[in-house]
Structure formats: C-alpha cells, structure tokens
Design a protein around this motif. Structure first.
Motif, PDB file in Angstrom:
ATOM      1  N   LEU A   1      52.966 119.519 -44.323  1.00 55.12           N
ATOM      2  CA  LEU A   1      54.325 118.981 -44.301  1.00 55.12           C
ATOM      3  C   LEU A   1      54.326 117.720 -43.414  1.00 55.12           C
ATOM      4  CD1 LEU A   1      56.020 122.362 -43.540  1.00 55.12           C
ATOM      5  CD2 LEU A   1      56.233 121.389 -45.650  1.00 55.12           C
TER       6      LEU A   1
ATOM      7  N   ARG B   1      57.343 116.228 -41.136  1.00 55.88           N
ATOM      8  CA  ARG B   1      58.741 116.558 -40.726  1.00 55.88           C
ATOM      9  C   ARG B   1      59.293 115.394 -40.041  1.00 55.88           C
ATOM     10  NH1 ARG B   1      60.764 118.593 -35.854  1.00 55.88           N
ATOM     11  NH2 ARG B   1      62.502 120.299 -36.177  1.00 55.88           N
TER      12      ARG B   1
ATOM     13  N   HIS C   1      66.076 114.559 -37.448  1.00 52.61           N
ATOM     14  CA  HIS C   1      66.742 115.671 -37.849  1.00 52.61           C
ATOM     15  C   HIS C   1      66.185 116.654 -38.684  1.00 52.61           C
ATOM     16  CE1 HIS C   1      69.823 112.442 -37.842  1.00 52.61           C
ATOM     17  NE2 HIS C   1      70.370 113.124 -36.841  1.00 52.61           N
ATOM     18  N   GLY C   2      64.766 116.822 -38.543  1.00 54.65           N
ATOM     19  CA  GLY C   2      64.294 117.936 -39.221  1.00 54.65           C
ATOM     20  C   GLY C   2      63.784 118.177 -40.374  1.00 54.65           C
ATOM     21  N   TRP C   3      64.305 117.001 -41.384  1.00 52.19           N
ATOM     22  CA  TRP C   3      63.919 117.292 -42.659  1.00 52.19           C
ATOM     23  C   TRP C   3      62.691 117.299 -42.863  1.00 52.19           C
ATOM     24  CZ3 TRP C   3      67.601 114.592 -46.846  1.00 52.19           C
ATOM     25  CH2 TRP C   3      69.033 114.804 -46.496  1.00 52.19           C
ATOM     26  N   MET C   4      62.254 118.085 -44.034  1.00 52.53           N
ATOM     27  CA  MET C   4      60.855 118.234 -44.306  1.00 52.53           C
ATOM     28  C   MET C   4      60.369 117.931 -45.760  1.00 52.53           C
ATOM     29  SD  MET C   4      59.340 121.353 -42.207  1.00 52.53           S
ATOM     30  CE  MET C   4      60.114 122.048 -40.864  1.00 52.53           C
TER      31      MET C   4
ATOM     32  N   VAL D   1      61.299 119.554 -48.922  1.00 50.99           N
ATOM     33  CA  VAL D   1      61.142 121.068 -48.894  1.00 50.99           C
ATOM     34  C   VAL D   1      62.247 121.655 -47.960  1.00 50.99           C
ATOM     35  CG1 VAL D   1      58.736 121.049 -49.792  1.00 50.99           C
ATOM     36  CG2 VAL D   1      59.394 121.142 -47.257  1.00 50.99           C
ATOM     37  N   GLY D   2      62.787 120.745 -47.260  1.00 50.61           N
ATOM     38  CA  GLY D   2      63.862 121.485 -46.227  1.00 50.61           C
ATOM     39  C   GLY D   2      64.605 120.369 -45.595  1.00 50.61           C
ATOM     40  N   MET D   3      66.254 120.797 -45.587  1.00 47.19           N
ATOM     41  CA  MET D   3      67.037 119.966 -44.907  1.00 47.19           C
ATOM     42  C   MET D   3      67.557 120.821 -43.901  1.00 47.19           C
ATOM     43  SD  MET D   3      69.208 118.225 -47.900  1.00 47.19           S
ATOM     44  CE  MET D   3      69.766 119.576 -48.385  1.00 47.19           C
ATOM     45  N   SER D   4      67.459 120.853 -42.592  1.00 47.36           N
ATOM     46  CA  SER D   4      67.942 121.515 -41.378  1.00 47.36           C
ATOM     47  C   SER D   4      69.552 121.666 -41.541  1.00 47.36           C
ATOM     48  CB  SER D   4      67.264 120.989 -40.246  1.00 47.36           C
ATOM     49  OG  SER D   4      68.071 119.811 -39.983  1.00 47.36           O
TER      50      SER D   4
ATOM     51  N   PHE E   1      66.260 126.958 -38.456  1.00 47.96           N
ATOM     52  CA  PHE E   1      67.028 125.793 -38.494  1.00 47.96           C
ATOM     53  C   PHE E   1      67.890 125.720 -39.717  1.00 47.96           C
ATOM     54  CE2 PHE E   1      64.509 124.914 -34.672  1.00 47.96           C
ATOM     55  CZ  PHE E   1      65.367 124.163 -33.982  1.00 47.96           C
ATOM     56  N   GLY E   2      68.297 126.653 -40.393  1.00 46.60           N
ATOM     57  CA  GLY E   2      69.239 126.749 -41.417  1.00 46.60           C
ATOM     58  C   GLY E   2      68.899 125.752 -42.530  1.00 46.60           C
ATOM     59  N   TYR E   3      67.539 125.720 -42.775  1.00 41.89           N
ATOM     60  CA  TYR E   3      67.218 124.852 -43.907  1.00 41.89           C
ATOM     61  C   TYR E   3      67.619 125.382 -45.210  1.00 41.89           C
ATOM     62  CZ  TYR E   3      63.958 121.953 -41.117  1.00 41.89           C
ATOM     63  OH  TYR E   3      63.449 121.200 -40.239  1.00 41.89           O
TER      64      TYR E   3
ATOM     65  N   ASN F   1      66.366 127.335 -47.393  1.00 43.65           N
ATOM     66  CA  ASN F   1      65.555 127.332 -48.654  1.00 43.65           C
ATOM     67  C   ASN F   1      65.363 128.932 -49.066  1.00 43.65           C
ATOM     68  OD1 ASN F   1      64.908 124.881 -47.809  1.00 43.65           O
ATOM     69  ND2 ASN F   1      62.764 124.908 -48.055  1.00 43.65           N
TER      70      ASN F   1
ATOM     71  N   PRO G   1      60.500 126.783 -44.189  1.00 40.81           N
ATOM     72  CA  PRO G   1      59.671 125.559 -43.605  1.00 40.81           C
ATOM     73  C   PRO G   1      59.166 125.613 -42.374  1.00 40.81           C
ATOM     74  CG  PRO G   1      62.023 124.587 -44.119  1.00 40.81           C
ATOM     75  CD  PRO G   1      61.825 125.845 -44.827  1.00 40.81           C
TER      76      PRO G   1
END
Lengths: 167, 435, 66
Positions: B104, B106, B110-113, B121-124, C12-14, C16, C57
């Motif tokens: 990944l 990251r 703001h921790g988007w992955m 694959v992920g928005m915090s 962290f509330g992703y 998914n 994640p």
C-alpha cells in the motif's frame, strides 16, 4: 605484533597527520601510511558485497598510487583549477579488535573549494562533506599502519558533485 | 523553406546547406526549458526503469518524466504501473522512499490509501456529515501514466496517450540495445548495484550530446589516456579502454565504425571489433566463444564492439551501464549511472566491468567528473549570451543516407548531435500536439 | 457463534467494510469509527464476511469463531 598500546592519543596522532598530508597534498607520504595490502574505500552501499556494488572509491594499493599520480602529475579538467581542502577530525575512538588490529572511529568534516576565477560556475564556492571515517590500524614492526580507510559519507548514495580531490 | 522565409529568424536551430547551428538560448533560457519539459519530455517516450529493479511483486522505485515525479510499481499480479506520485485528494506525495517493497501507499496527510496497482483502496473518515456524501465522485486512484511499454526489460512511459508504439519509436536504437544486451549469452541484464548519481551545474543537453561525442575524448580525457598508458589493466580498466593510450591511438580507435542519426532524435555510434582473434584468444576466450556460438561472427563483431547510444531524450547506453539524465532546471542536471550485470556471465567478468566503471564514471573517478566539469564550463561559457550560435557542422558534408529516414557519418563527426537537435527542434516548433 | 473484533484504535473510518457488506457494517456519524451489527453477522455468508474484514486497509477488523 608488539605490545604497543594504540589508544585515543596515538590514534589522533595518526589521523591528524593524515589530514595534514591530504590538505597539503603530501600524497607520496600519505601512501606510506598504509599497509602493503591497504584498502581505501568510499562505499555507496557499505552493506552490499563490494564485488556486486559500485563504490565512489575502491582503491587497492596500485589504485591508491594511481590516484596520487593522477592528482599530482596529470592535469585534468575537474582539477583545473585545483581544490583546496580542510579536513577536520573529531570524535576519535580506538578499540582493539580480536584480530589484534585497532578500529579507529572518527567523524570528519571536509571543506573544499575550487580556486580560480571565483565569478565562474563551480569555482569559489565552499562545499562541505561530512561522514564517519573508520580506520583499521595494524601495528607492523612497531609502526601503526592503515589496513583499511573507510569513508562513510552522510550522502553516500545521493547525488555527488566533483569529488576528484582527496577525501 | 521558401525563399521569402530565408531572411527570417532561423529560430533555435539553424539548418541549411552546409549549416547546422544551435542558439545559445536553447541551453540557458528558462522559457525554453519550461517548453521543452512539455514538448520533449511530457509528450514523448521517456525511460523510467529496468524491470530487474522491480523484479518481485510489490517492488517499486521512483523516477521522473521530465519534472513529473512518478512511481514505477509491480503489483501482486506482476503487472507494471507508472503512477504520478501525488495523492489525488490534496496533493501530498504518497511515497517518500526511492525504492522498496509495499502493498500500500498511504498518504501521510489524511491517510488515503492506494494499492501497489495505484487503485484507491481507502479514504479515512469517509462517512458522516464531515465525510463524503453517498454520491461523492470518488477518484479511481493515483493518476496513471497512460502509456507504458518495455523493450527487452527497459521500461519506457509516456504521458501522451497517442505516442507511436515504442519499438517503432526506438527504430535503429533498438539495434544498439540489442548489441549491448546480447553481450549476455541469454540476452539479459540485471541491475544489482546501487547507481552512481551526479549533479552538475549545466544544461541536460550537454550530457545527451556528449555520450555519443567521439570528438572530445582526446581533450577532456587526455589525462586518462596518460593513466592508461601507465597502468593498462593493472588498476582495473578490464580491457575497456584498450588502445586509448595516447591521443593518436584514440583518434585511430575512435574513427572505426559508423555514427547514425535517426528520425526520432536518437544518436548512435556502432563500432565493431576490427579483429576478432584477440578477443577469442584473450583472457575471456571462453566467454567470447560462447557468444560466437550463440550469435555468429558478424553479430559478435558488434556485440564485442563499443557501441553507444543517446536515446532521445533521456537515456544513454555506454560501457556496461544504463545512464539516465534528468533535467532539474536550464542549468542543473542529475546524471544516474546504473552499472548492470550480464546474466549468464562469470562473476569475475561482471566484477571486472564494475570496477572499470567505478574507476571511470565514479564521482572521484578519472572520466565522468571531467565530462561534467566541462558541462559546467560550457554553461559558464554560454553566459556570454552576446554570442548567438554554437556550431555543430562536423561531417555535415559527408553524411550518407541509410534508408528509412536514418543517415550516417564517420565517428568523430556530429551526426548523433544533429539527430538530437533536429528532433528537438521538430518538437519545440511544431504547432500540433506531439506524438 | 461469530464475533467481529474491532480494534478501535486502528479504525480510521475508511468504510471499505461498509462498501463490502452494509448489512453488517456501518460508520458512526459522530467519530467515523466502524459499527458492527453482531446479529446480522450471524446470518451472512462467511465468504462475504471474510472479504469485508480483509478489505480494511488498517487491519482493524478480526473474526472470532467460537
């Protein structure tokens, strides 16, 4: 191997002398500081096998001689005009190894400037290099000689400028 | 060009009968630089990596297309992706290492992955009133470079979706790549060593021109020829500069073979071995006989020869290295030399060439620091902008058509440099979108 | 019996997991952290539940089967 103690004070005498010889370009004398099999190594990746990884400098004895002849006897663009250097040596420690050799650890700062027309690109600017310099010192017939000089520049794997002076 | 145009300003490159000159501004003007980042780099194929640098799933390295920072990564299905190193949210770089292995990426802000295929694959903290609405226009992931193609493990990428196929673009330059890589009996190279990285205060085009310049060696490297005469192979040249023991020898050795220009701006020097017998009977006889069996005598002459290439705009081949130059500004350039190993060749031979390259190309070596010093001296000289032109007319009178848009000249002439500048001018002056 | 274990310090509330299986997972409007419907978790296909847990994640989710 004699019983000569090679402590911090003796180590300082050796590395201060080396620094002076480098800055004064007394390089024929500098060659005599090494053992017959002495290696001068400035790695890019000190953890990789030396045969698999290119170094900034990997000089066996004849290569050390070539480096000195190149710098003293042959004009070349990267040292026309020449560099002035100042080696500052600090944090000297000397620790005896199981082999009977001593590991002398130092921190060094090298200031370098190209002389000439200081209005021109690349000249008249002080460059600073910093790194750990480790010496493996072997006592041969009562004389402390350098079996390995290893220079670990802080920026060893990063972009380098002109390093054609003595590190 | 029509007659009425003849009195007009010739622009940055002045071509005509018996005329080939380049304007000072081409090397020093920041406006020209900004334009060439768009026209020469961002609209074109650019070399970004060798596949052996990212051989395992999850491996990545960073690189650049002109000034654009990219990540080249291999995903879990071994697919190679070239991705802009910038979080699509608010722009932070998602990768701060030069190479490594990752599942990944990251974003530190703001921790988007992102996966190693670039997919988001992920928005915090995505939900709730402070988060994103259910119909939020969610980006797919890191912006990907639209075209990625490889030639024999060499990965090129283009920000222009309409570039011609890579093999077509390489043209005759692919022959030089073949000559280089076929020095491995299995035709493969591996980048194992960390590279040599240098920066010089001069324009990037000096490096693009110089790697195929047969004219400078006797002058810039005169000191090196003295060292060669004195030490031969004892200090690790490994036969690479055999016959370069004096300026007169250099003239003789370096006039062999042929220089080529190509329609896409590549400049090539193909220098066959004049006499195969010493190679086959020499120290590495077994190695060369293996190549002889694999490729035959005619091919071996080229493989064992000394070919070099300046592949437009940023890739060089010489000795046993891949060289990449990266423009940072009109007067600052980074050069990276990747020594490679030939797969299937004795360790002793690869080690020999590695030490040889260290001695010549290292920052404290006896070759490349003199080249980069001269590039700085060139840039210094060009501060005399009151002088308009640089002259690149060597061998212009003796060029030979080679068909397919290629042409040739004698090594020591400036065919490869003219090849570079013609393509550069075409791209800089073209009105249409580039391809 | 299936239990979904949530490491609330890692979440962290992703979201998914919500996208993968909204019958079981939701995000708390207050702090954005995951909410689990334990009852629903017993009724969905195990394969779906596994996929939703794996999609996190930050590895904040784990399944305990007793």
């Amino acid at each position: 191997m004699t019983n000569l103690v090679f402590g911090r004070r003796q180590a300082e005498a050796l590395v201060y002398r080396e620094a002076r010889l480098l800055d004064d370009l007394e390089l024929d004398e500098w060659l005599t500081l090494f053992t017959d099999d002495g290696i001068y190594w400035v790695p890019i990746d000190e953890n990789a096998p030396v045969d698999e990884s290119v170094s900034i400098i990997y000089d066996w004895p004849l290569r050390r001689e070539e480096r000195v002849r190149h710098l003293l006897d042959i004009p070349f663009p990267a040292q026309s005009p020449r560099s002035r250097t100042m080696h500052l040596v600090s944090n000297v420690e000397s620790v005896k190894q199981e082999s009977g050799e001593y590991l002398v650890r130092t921190n060094q700062i090298i200031h370098e400037i190209r002389v000439g027309d200081f209005s021109q690109v690349g000249l008249g600017v002080v460059n600073v290099l910093a790194g750990q310099v480790h010496y493996t010192v072997r006592i041969v017939n009562g004389n402390p000689l350098i079996a390995m000089k290893k220079v670990l520049l802080l920026n060893r794997e990063m972009p380098q400028g002109n390093l054609t002076f003595m590190l | 060009m029509t007659e009425s145009n003849e009195a007009a300003d010739p622009g940055l490159v002045w071509t005509g009968p018996k005329r080939f000159r380049v304007r000072t501004a081409a090397y020093v003007d920041p406006v020209v630089f900004a334009r060439e980042m768009k026209r020469v780099f961002e609209s074109n194929w650019v070399f970004v990596a060798h596949e052996s640098e990212i051989s395992e799933p999850g491996n990545y390295k960073t690189s650049h297309i002109g000034l654009q920072p990219v990540i080249i990564s291999r995903d879990d299905d071994r697919q190679i992706h070239v991705l802009l190193n910038r979080c699509v949210h608010r722009g932070a770089a998602v990768c701060r290492e030069q190479r490594g292995s990752a599942n990944l990426f990251r974003c530190p802000y703001h921790g988007w992955m992102y996966g190693n295929d670039g997919k988001l694959v992920g928005m915090s903290l995505a939900g709730g009133d402070a988060g994103y609405d259910s119909d939020f226009d969610r980006p797919e992931g890191l912006v990907r470079v639209p075209r990625v193609e490889s030639y024999r493990g060499m990965v090129f990428a283009s920000l222009n979706p309409d570039v011609k196929p890579l093999v077509e673009y390489l043209g005759r330059a692919a022959w030089i790549i073949d000559n280089k890589l076929d020095a491995s009996p299995v035709g493969q190279i591996q980048l194992r060593s960390k590279p040599i990285v240098a920066r010089y205060p001069g324009n990037w085009k000096f490096q693009a021109e110089n790697i195929v310049d047969g004219y400078h060696f006797s002058f810039v490297h005169e000191g090196f020829t003295h060292l060669q005469r004195q030490y031969q192979d004892a200090t690790g040249d490994f036969g690479v500069h055999a016959g370069n023991d004096s300026p007169a020898d250099v003239r003789r050795v370096r006039s062999r073979g042929r220089n080529y220009g190509t329609p896409n701006g590549h400049g090539l020097t193909a220098r066959p071995v004049a006499d195969l017998v010493p190679w086959l009977e020499g120290k590495h006889g077994a190695y060369y006989r293996e190549l002889l069996d694999a490729y035959g005598e005619e091919r071996l002459k080229m493989i064992a020869g000394r070919s070099t290439a300046s592949i437009f705009p940023n890739l060089g081949l010489i000795h046993h290295q891949i060289r990449v130059w990266r423009p940072l500004s009109a007067n600052l350039t980074e050069v990276t030399v990747y020594p490679y190993d030939l797969v299937g060749v004795d360790e002793e031979i690869n080690r020999g060439w590695l030490r040889s390259q260290e001695r010549f190309y290292g920052a404290a070596g006896y070759g490349q620091p003199d080249d980069t010093e001269v590039f700085a001296v060139n840039q210094q000289g060009l501060s005399a902008t009151a002088v308009d032109w640089l002259i690149l007319e060597r061998g212009l009178h003796a060029e030979r058509d080679e068909g397919g848009g290629d042409w040739s000249g004698q090594p020591g002439g400036e065919v490869p440099q003219r090849s570079f500048w013609l393509e550069w001018m075409r791209r800089m002056e073209s009105q249409e979108e580039q391809s | 019996m299936i239990r979904i274990v949530v490491d609330r310090t890692r979440c962290f509330g992703y979201g998914n997991c919500v996208a993968a299986l909204s019958e079981v997972f939701d995000l708390n409007d207050e702090d954005g952290v995951v909410l689990v419907d334990e009852e629903a978790a017993q009724t969905v296909a195990e394969r779906q539940l596994d996929a939703a847990v794996r999609s996190c994640p930050t590895n904040a989710l784990r399944i305990n089967r007793t």
